[in-house]
Design an enzyme around this catalytic site. Structure first.
Site, PDB file in Angstrom:
ATOM      1  N   LYS A  57      11.138 -25.375  11.270  1.00 31.36           N
ATOM      2  CA  LYS A  57      10.229 -26.089  10.362  1.00 31.36           C
ATOM      3  C   LYS A  57       9.150 -26.836  11.144  1.00 31.36           C
ATOM      4  CE  LYS A  57      13.724 -26.819   6.750  1.00 31.36           C
ATOM      5  NZ  LYS A  57      14.562 -27.832   6.072  1.00 31.36           N
ATOM      6  N   SER A  78      13.432 -31.394   9.833  1.00 31.58           N
ATOM      7  CA  SER A  78      14.823 -31.775   9.591  1.00 31.58           C
ATOM      8  C   SER A  78      15.464 -30.813   8.601  1.00 31.58           C
ATOM      9  CB  SER A  78      14.897 -33.213   9.053  1.00 31.58           C
ATOM     10  OG  SER A  78      16.244 -33.648   8.983  1.00 31.58           O
ATOM     11  N   ASP A  79      16.769 -30.630   8.736  1.00 32.64           N
ATOM     12  CA  ASP A  79      17.509 -29.765   7.813  1.00 32.64           C
ATOM     13  C   ASP A  79      18.914 -30.339   7.643  1.00 32.64           C
ATOM     14  OD1 ASP A  79      17.402 -27.025   6.390  1.00 32.64           O
ATOM     15  OD2 ASP A  79      19.334 -27.018   7.416  1.00 32.64           O
ATOM     16  N   THR A  80      19.436 -30.250   6.429  1.00 35.15           N
ATOM     17  CA  THR A  80      20.750 -30.824   6.125  1.00 35.15           C
ATOM     18  C   THR A  80      21.628 -29.797   5.425  1.00 35.15           C
ATOM     19  OG1 THR A  80      19.788 -33.039   5.894  1.00 35.15           O
ATOM     20  CG2 THR A  80      21.958 -32.704   4.908  1.00 35.15           C
ATOM     21  N   GLY A 115      20.035 -31.874  11.123  1.00 33.24           N
ATOM     22  CA  GLY A 115      19.351 -31.615  12.388  1.00 33.24           C
ATOM     23  C   GLY A 115      18.001 -32.293  12.378  1.00 33.24           C
TER      24      GLY A 115
END
Length: 201
Positions: A57, A78-80, A115
């Protein structure tokens, strides 16, 4: 330490939750979003998934800025994901999918991984990391879960719940960073920004 003259933060996310959290750092920022493929190769660990997607991203937004000849700022991706006994629970496809996820989660503990990737547009310096929080959900009846799903809140959330919303009422307790579950671990991010010469406090 003064933040005057510091590089702007560029959040690569359309998430209202992440945008609200980046605002709380009280630093200059802007939002820029790109469409990226969120598929990952099979067998990747949960930490590997969120780090890879966060990096992807951030890199996509970096590319957009470079094409515009803009080379100042720190891009943050960011990634969840929600992980139950090794199975990754993403966003629900529909109400039935949300019910399936919440039924599996209720009365049990699961892990939330977020992340974070930071890339300096000017130098290309990159830092990638992740945070994990253990979440314990209350035992719930089917009718309670259905009422929660009917509010619409679960429909765009990983694991089908939002801890910062009505979902707070179905969480018994957590071990770790609350903001990690919301979608952007601010303590981790501030440590990472230090490495780019940006002092949050």
């Amino acid at each position: 330490m003064s933040n005057l003259g510091q590089k702007k933060l560029i959040l690569a996310s359309s998430s209202p939750r992440r945008q609200e959290l980046i605002r709380s750092l009280m630093l200059p920022y802007e939002i820029r979003v790109s469409d990226v493929n969120e598929d990952t190769e099979p067998g990747l660990s949960p930490a590997g998934i969120v780090e890879q997607l966060s990096s992807r991203k951030a890199a996509a937004v970096c590319e957009m800025y470079k094409q515009e000849n803009k080379r100042e700022g720190i891009v943050i991706g960011s990634d969840t994901i929600v992980v139950l006994e090794g199975a990754v629970l993403g966003k629900p496809k529909d109400k039935e999918d949300a019910l399936r996820m919440l039924t599996a989660l209720q009365g049990r503990a699961h892990r939330v991984y977020s992340g974070v990737a930071c890339i300096d547009l000017e130098s290309g310096q990159e830092a990638v990391s992740h945070q994990v929080t253990l979440v314990y959900m209350k035992p719930l009846t089917r009718s309670q879960l259905e009422r929660y799903i009917d509010t619409g809140e679960p429909m765009d959330k990983a694991g089908s719940y939002a801890i910062q919303g009505l979902g707070a009422t179905i969480v018994e307790r957590i071990e770790g960073d609350y903001f990690n579950v919301v979608g952007l671990p601010l303590s981790l991010l501030s440590d990472m920004l230090n490495g780019f010469g940006i002092a949050v406090i």
